[in-house]
Design an enzyme around this catalytic site. Structure first.
Site, PDB file in Angstrom:
ATOM      1  N   ILE A 108       0.786  -1.166   0.123  1.00  0.00           N
ATOM      2  CA  ILE A 108      -0.062  -0.066   0.260  1.00  0.00           C
ATOM      3  C   ILE A 108       0.933   1.304   0.067  1.00  0.00           C
ATOM      4  O   ILE A 108       1.418   1.488   0.894  1.00  0.00           O
ATOM      5  CB  ILE A 108      -0.778  -0.050   1.144  1.00  0.00           C
ATOM      6  N   PRO A 109       1.233   2.229  -0.928  1.00  0.00           N
ATOM      7  CA  PRO A 109       1.998   3.070  -1.224  1.00  0.00           C
ATOM      8  C   PRO A 109       1.711   4.256  -0.441  1.00  0.00           C
ATOM      9  O   PRO A 109       1.350   5.272  -1.128  1.00  0.00           O
ATOM     10  CB  PRO A 109       2.400   3.025  -2.718  1.00  0.00           C
ATOM     11  N   CYS A 110       1.490   4.437   0.618  1.00  0.00           N
ATOM     12  CA  CYS A 110       0.964   5.283   1.421  1.00  0.00           C
ATOM     13  C   CYS A 110       2.081   6.761   1.352  1.00  0.00           C
ATOM     14  O   CYS A 110       1.450   7.666   1.510  1.00  0.00           O
ATOM     15  CB  CYS A 110       0.928   5.103   2.828  1.00  0.00           C
ATOM     16  N   HIS A 111       3.217   6.299   0.902  1.00  0.00           N
ATOM     17  CA  HIS A 111       4.070   7.505   0.441  1.00  0.00           C
ATOM     18  C   HIS A 111       3.548   8.326  -0.784  1.00  0.00           C
ATOM     19  O   HIS A 111       4.070   9.601  -0.713  1.00  0.00           O
ATOM     20  CB  HIS A 111       5.499   6.990   0.310  1.00  0.00           C
TER      21      HIS A 111
END
Length: 130
Positions: free
Chosen positions: A56-59
């Site tokens: 999950i690429p929350c960045h």
């Protein structure tokens, strides 16, 4: 995690490399406008941060002015900026994402499913009859 977080994670997984979304944009896309703060809470509890296909690429989620959260849960804003730069995201002199170039339009990456929002050239006034 709850249903709200699951919806947040599902949308964040759709953000393509080299693009960013805002907390408010994610809230609108999951049908919970005015819940940007809760999007942040959900991402803080991200069980699988990173940029691999299963992560999950929350960045890739930033504030609407391109700033990054100072409390980025997975290493601080410097790590977040490094991750984004590695994907080709550019920053201005104040360390904010250049939103005009990198703001995601809500359309998932190729092969990821149906669009989560209207196309960039969608005319709301014409559609609503104004």
């Amino acid at each position: 995690m709850g249903a709200f977080s699951d919806r947040v994670f599902a949308v964040v997984r759709q953000i393509p490399r080299g693009k960013v979304a805002t907390y408010g944009q994610i809230a609108r896309l999951i049908g919970a406008p005015r819940s940007a703060r809760y999007v942040g809470y959900a991402l803080r509890a991200n069980p699988s941060p990173g940029d691999d296909a299963a992560d999950i690429p929350c960045h890739r989620v930033v504030f609407k002015d391109g700033r990054m959260a100072t409390g980025f849960a997975f290493g601080g804003p410097n790590v977040q900026q490094e991750m984004l730069e590695a994907e080709g995201v550019s920053f201005d002199d104040e360390g904010r994402v250049v939103m005009a170039e990198h703001l995601w339009n809500g359309t998932p990456a190729a092969g990821a499913g149906l669009p989560l929002g209207p196309p960039a050239d969608f005319d709301w006034r014409a559609e609503l009859g104004d």
